[in-house]
Scaffold this motif. Structure first.
Motif, PDB file in Angstrom:
ATOM      1  N   LYS A   1       6.886   7.019 -11.745  1.00 46.16           N
ATOM      2  CA  LYS A   1       5.245   7.984 -11.801  1.00 46.16           C
ATOM      3  C   LYS A   1       3.997   8.082 -12.147  1.00 46.16           C
ATOM      4  CE  LYS A   1       9.275  10.775 -15.031  1.00 46.16           C
ATOM      5  NZ  LYS A   1       9.641  10.722 -16.238  1.00 46.16           N
ATOM      6  N   ASP A   2       3.792   6.890 -11.879  1.00 48.25           N
ATOM      7  CA  ASP A   2       2.289   6.369 -12.479  1.00 48.25           C
ATOM      8  C   ASP A   2       2.088   6.313 -10.439  1.00 48.25           C
ATOM      9  OD1 ASP A   2       1.507   7.542 -15.127  1.00 48.25           O
ATOM     10  OD2 ASP A   2       1.664   5.623 -15.278  1.00 48.25           O
ATOM     11  N   ILE A   3       2.229   5.758  -9.720  1.00 50.57           N
ATOM     12  CA  ILE A   3       2.147   5.389  -8.952  1.00 50.57           C
ATOM     13  C   ILE A   3       1.345   5.888  -7.687  1.00 50.57           C
ATOM     14  CG2 ILE A   3       3.129   4.435  -6.383  1.00 50.57           C
ATOM     15  CD1 ILE A   3       5.712   3.204  -7.949  1.00 50.57           C
ATOM     16  N   PRO A   4       1.685   6.786  -7.606  1.00 45.61           N
ATOM     17  CA  PRO A   4       1.043   8.102  -6.918  1.00 45.61           C
ATOM     18  C   PRO A   4      -0.269   8.112  -6.781  1.00 45.61           C
ATOM     19  CG  PRO A   4       2.981   9.122  -7.006  1.00 45.61           C
ATOM     20  CD  PRO A   4       2.510   7.742  -8.270  1.00 45.61           C
TER      21      PRO A   4
ATOM     22  N   ASP B   1      12.890   2.929 -19.207  1.00 41.68           N
ATOM     23  CA  ASP B   1      12.012   4.278 -19.887  1.00 41.68           C
ATOM     24  C   ASP B   1      10.894   3.579 -19.165  1.00 41.68           C
ATOM     25  OD1 ASP B   1      13.795   5.718 -20.730  1.00 41.68           O
ATOM     26  OD2 ASP B   1      13.319   4.922 -23.006  1.00 41.68           O
ATOM     27  N   GLU B   2      10.166   1.734 -19.601  1.00 42.67           N
ATOM     28  CA  GLU B   2       8.833   1.932 -19.267  1.00 42.67           C
ATOM     29  C   GLU B   2       9.063   1.688 -17.956  1.00 42.67           C
ATOM     30  OE1 GLU B   2       6.571   0.893 -20.696  1.00 42.67           O
ATOM     31  OE2 GLU B   2       7.306   0.127 -22.464  1.00 42.67           O
TER      32      GLU B   2
ATOM     33  N   ASP C   1       0.308  -0.940   0.346  1.00 42.33           N
ATOM     34  CA  ASP C   1      -0.106   0.350  -0.189  1.00 42.33           C
ATOM     35  C   ASP C   1       1.054   1.582   0.064  1.00 42.33           C
ATOM     36  OD1 ASP C   1      -2.910  -1.576   0.038  1.00 42.33           O
ATOM     37  OD2 ASP C   1      -2.153  -1.944   2.294  1.00 42.33           O
ATOM     38  N   SER C   2       1.974   1.109  -0.021  1.00 39.59           N
ATOM     39  CA  SER C   2       3.395   1.902   0.295  1.00 39.59           C
ATOM     40  C   SER C   2       3.683   2.736  -1.052  1.00 39.59           C
ATOM     41  CB  SER C   2       4.112   1.907   1.484  1.00 39.59           C
ATOM     42  OG  SER C   2       5.036   2.894   1.325  1.00 39.59           O
ATOM     43  N   ASP C   3       3.921   3.720  -1.430  1.00 46.14           N
ATOM     44  CA  ASP C   3       4.123   4.228  -2.691  1.00 46.14           C
ATOM     45  C   ASP C   3       5.249   4.058  -2.553  1.00 46.14           C
ATOM     46  OD1 ASP C   3       1.666   4.724  -3.499  1.00 46.14           O
ATOM     47  OD2 ASP C   3       1.778   7.152  -3.742  1.00 46.14           O
ATOM     48  N   GLU C   4       6.390   4.754  -0.774  1.00 45.63           N
ATOM     49  CA  GLU C   4       7.519   5.123  -1.723  1.00 45.63           C
ATOM     50  C   GLU C   4       8.092   3.155  -1.351  1.00 45.63           C
ATOM     51  OE1 GLU C   4       9.007   7.264  -1.492  1.00 45.63           O
ATOM     52  OE2 GLU C   4       7.992   8.561  -1.802  1.00 45.63           O
ATOM     53  N   GLU C   5       7.278   2.364  -0.903  1.00 42.14           N
ATOM     54  CA  GLU C   5       8.155   0.917  -0.893  1.00 42.14           C
ATOM     55  C   GLU C   5       7.887   0.829  -2.287  1.00 42.14           C
ATOM     56  OE1 GLU C   5       6.448  -1.588   2.066  1.00 42.14           O
ATOM     57  OE2 GLU C   5       6.638  -0.489   3.745  1.00 42.14           O
TER      58      GLU C   5
END
Length: 222
Positions: free
Chosen positions: A176-179, A169-170, A141-145
């Motif tokens: 960048k899309d994680i949040p 690149d992928e 659930d953690s973006d940072e993880e």
């Protein structure tokens, strides 16, 4: 009759080529032998207790991974390399006959039964995999993880000898899309990108499955 220098050179070169081809074959068999190269990622006790249908599925799955070389492979070696113990001298022959009767493989008989996947078998595997539904519930659930794990995975990929720019690149797009993604959306996007990288031959199916497992704790075939 004593051979001339040219003929001796040709014979030596052919011997070296034969040895290289033999080594290449054993490396391919090793690459699909989970009990040897991925023992920590599979349940060996579960493999030992597979029922007949499970063993047939395992044989087909491994022959699918070897499909592109067009060669015949020992069913006995495939099973033993994947943690399945044969209970009799002819059991590998029986499995081969069952799959051949279903139209999935071709076999040739030597000391062991050797098989290769037919197009019908390849199609059956691909349809079964399309029907498999991934489980994304164990994604962090953690973006940072997730970002940290992406960085670690890329480091491992690079150490493994894969360095095409498309990979970075992928994964940068994914980072960048994680949040903005739910766990399911992240998992679906990860699966899609790994599939694209396999199709682009940026890395192989085994590595894609290993990466997917690091995020989802689930082995998924590509």
């Amino acid at each position: 009759m004593k051979l001339g220098v040219d003929q001796r050179v040709k014979n030596t070169i052919q011997t070296i080529k034969d040895e290289i081809n033999g080594l290449d074959y054993y490396l391919k068999i090793l690459s699909i032998s989970d009990a040897i190269v991925r023992a920590d990622d599979i349940d060996l006790e579960e493999r030992k207790n597979l029922d007949t249908e499970g063993i047939l599925d395992l044989i087909l799955s491994k022959l699918y991974e070897l499909y592109n070389d067009g060669k015949y492979h020992s069913i006995k070696w495939i099973l033993e390399g994947n943690g399945v113990k044969l209970n009799g001298h002819t059991e590998d022959w029986d499995y081969g006959r069952m799959l051949e009767d279903r139209g999935f493989i071709e076999t040739i008989n030597d000391r062991d039964v050797n098989a290769k996947l037919k197009l019908e078998g390849k199609y059956a595997i691909e349809q079964a995999r399309k029907a498999q539904v991934p489980d994304y519930s164990k994604i962090s659930d953690s973006d940072e993880e997730l970002k940290t794990l992406l960085k670690e995975v890329l480091t491992e990929v690079k150490k493994s000898g894969y360095g095409q720019q498309i990979i970075f690149d992928e994964f940068d797009e994914l980072r960048k899309d994680i949040p903005h993604l739910s766990k399911k959306s992240f998992g679906q996007l990860l699966k899609s990108k790994l599939g694209d990288l396999v199709a682009a031959k940026a890395f192989d199916k085994t590595l894609a499955s290993d990466i997917f497992k690091q995020f989802t704790d689930q082995m998924f075939p590509f």
